[in-house]
Write a protein that holds these residues in place. Structure first.
Motif: not given
Length: 513
Positions: A241-255
């Motif tokens: 599962m590859a995504e070409d997008i980054g984490i922009g705007g999802r810091a509170s969830y992803y970190d």
């Protein structure tokens, strides 16, 4: 003459054995917590509209939003309207919108506000009278997992979780289901203290995708593949599962979550289970779960975790012709974060069918392209009666199930190159959903929301599957926590060098989709 009792939420006029007839939900309503988030705006609200547009929801269906915004019902209706206009799959029709908008309600409040949940109960009871929802309501928790306990407690305290008579109350939970085995069990204890096990629906939207369901049809409706679907013929399996997008705007969830918890624990291990499981007795929920649980209980990560896993963080690079920042430069992130944006692991399955066949799972952000696929790579023919120069460009046969974005199936095999010489190269035979069927595939959330309202659970992982998945992944996460930081990889590439080295140790290489 006596009539058979019909299960709540099931259309009594439909013969469930007749697959030509659409499944239409009975009287019911949906309450969404977290209606201001991207998931609700881009997926849930449009899916409800698309179901209404396709005639799969009852005329009196009700949609209630709960959030702390200081909105009136008219404000929320406008939010839904805009979301539908921007993101719905089916055409916008005024008649459909009028029908849907008549059942829209909004309750303002916070999760710790007793009065707000009491108002929500009053709203639900009013909908039962005015819209004929019959006491049947599903509660969609599109909120962070940390909010699950207080929402469940409030649903219990206010009486919203307790149905009366033949009515039903169900809860829908978005992943992640905990962040390790211990937290998953704690979450299960909280939710199951309020709702019955059969009324808890854990959403894994990948299981609602047509191509994932087609995997079952491909395997078990055809004699062609199943006889070679085993260790005698399969060299290895890659699930990407590859995504070409980054984490922009999802810091509170992803970190602190990372690629392994976010994707491998749920999406990819579920795809593995469907790929590797034995044929179920039937395709009802109990039989499907039983076979998936058998596979997951047999999955193990090799003992030398460092040699058979890889993780990485993307750095600045180029994506889609534009310069993008690295993970640690994304807004809101700790510049010293060790959260991985790429994860790859090898697992083995200790069953007779799959003994000796490694399964490689990988997922990442800011990779070269967006793609999700299952590649079953077969062994080379034991004898090739050709000159070595004739087959030097011939690879291994492979069957690739493309989950997204170009849904379909590709078969790679060897064929003679036209000409006087005997030269064999790889060619592909391709099936695409868009070419074979005139009707566009429904969005995964359409199928899954309808299944919740119908009380149809085959596509929803049960708690046992969740716990087995964490048992597989926990040793990897614990190892990573004690062994340095992720390796760097440039945005727009296929991940860190250590992922290629992991495959090379086994004499294999990642596919380039």
């Amino acid at each position: 003459m006596s009539r058979a009792k019909v299960a709540p939420g099931v259309n009594p006029l439909r013969d469930p054995r007749d697959r030509r007839l659409p499944r239409i939900a009975g009287p019911c309503g949906l309450v969404i917590f977290g209606v201001t988030g991207d998931l609700a705006r881009k997926k849930l609200m449009p899916a409800v509209y698309d179901l209404t547009n396709r005639g799969l929801l009852p005329p009196g269906f009700a949609l209630t939003g709960f959030a702390r915004r200081d909105w009136e019902t008219e404000d929320f209706a406008q939010i839904v309207h805009d979301a539908v206009r921007d993101h719905a799959r089916t055409p916008f029709r005024e008649a459909t919108w009028r029908q849907m908008s008549e059942g829209i309600r909004f309750v303002q409040g916070t999760f710790d506000d007793d009065d707000a949940f009491d108002r929500l109960r009053t709203t639900v009871e009013d909908l039962d009278r005015s819209r004929g929802t019959g006491g049947n309501h599903a509660f969609y928790l599109s909120v962070p997992p940390s909010s699950f306990p207080v929402v469940c407690e409030q649903l219990s305290r206010s009486g919203l979780s307790q149905p009366s008579g033949d009515a039903w109350r169900r809860v829908v939970i978005e992943k992640p289901f905990g962040h390790d085995l211990a937290s998953a069990r704690e979450l299960q204890n909280i939710v199951s203290s309020v709702f019955r096990p059969d009324d808890i629906f854990r959403i894994d939207h990948y299981l609602g995708k047509e191509t994932v369901q087609n995997l079952l049809a491909l395997r078990f409706a055809n004699q062609l593949f199943e006889p070679i679907w085993n260790a005698n013929h399969v060299d290895h399996v890659q699930i990407t599962m590859a995504e070409d997008i980054g984490i922009g705007g999802r810091a509170s969830y992803y970190d602190g979550i990372g690629a392994a918890r976010d994707v491998i624990q749920n999406h990819l291990l579920q795809l593995l289970a469907l790929t590797a499981m034995e044929e179920p007795v039937s395709f009802d929920a109990q039989s499907l779960r039983a076979e998936k649980e058998k596979v997951l209980s047999a999955v193990r990560v090799p003992r030398d975790i460092g040699r058979h896993t890889a993780r990485g963080q993307y750095t600045a690079g180029w994506q889609g012709g534009e310069s993008v920042v690295g993970f640690l430069e994304e807004e809101g992130f700790n510049p010293h974060s060790t959260t991985e944006t790429f994860a790859a692991i090898r697992v083995d399955i200790d069953t007779r069918r799959w003994a000796g066949v490694p399964f490689y799972l990988r997922s990442g952000k800011r990779l070269a392209k967006r793609v999700t696929e299952i590649a079953v790579v077969f062994k080379r023919a034991p004898h090739l009666p050709f000159e070595s120069t004739a087959t030097e460009e011939l690879g291994k046969n492979a069957l690739v199930i493309r989950v997204q974005p170009d849904e379909g199936v590709t078969l790679r095999f060897g064929a003679k190159v036209p000409g006087t010489q005997m030269e064999v190269r790889d060619v592909t035979m391709d099936f695409g959903y868009g070419h074979a069927f005139t009707e566009a595939s429904p969005e995964a959330y359409e199928r899954l929301i309808l299944d919740v309202l119908l009380g149809d659970p085959p596509l929803f992982p049960q708690n046992t599957e969740v716990e087995l998945s964490w048992k597989i992944l926990d040793p990897v996460i614990n190892y990573w926590a004690n062994h340095g930081k992720p390796d760097d990889y440039r945005a727009g590439t296929w991940g860190p060098r250590t992922a290629d080295e992991m495959m090379a140790r086994d004499g294999r290489a990642w596919r380039l989709p």
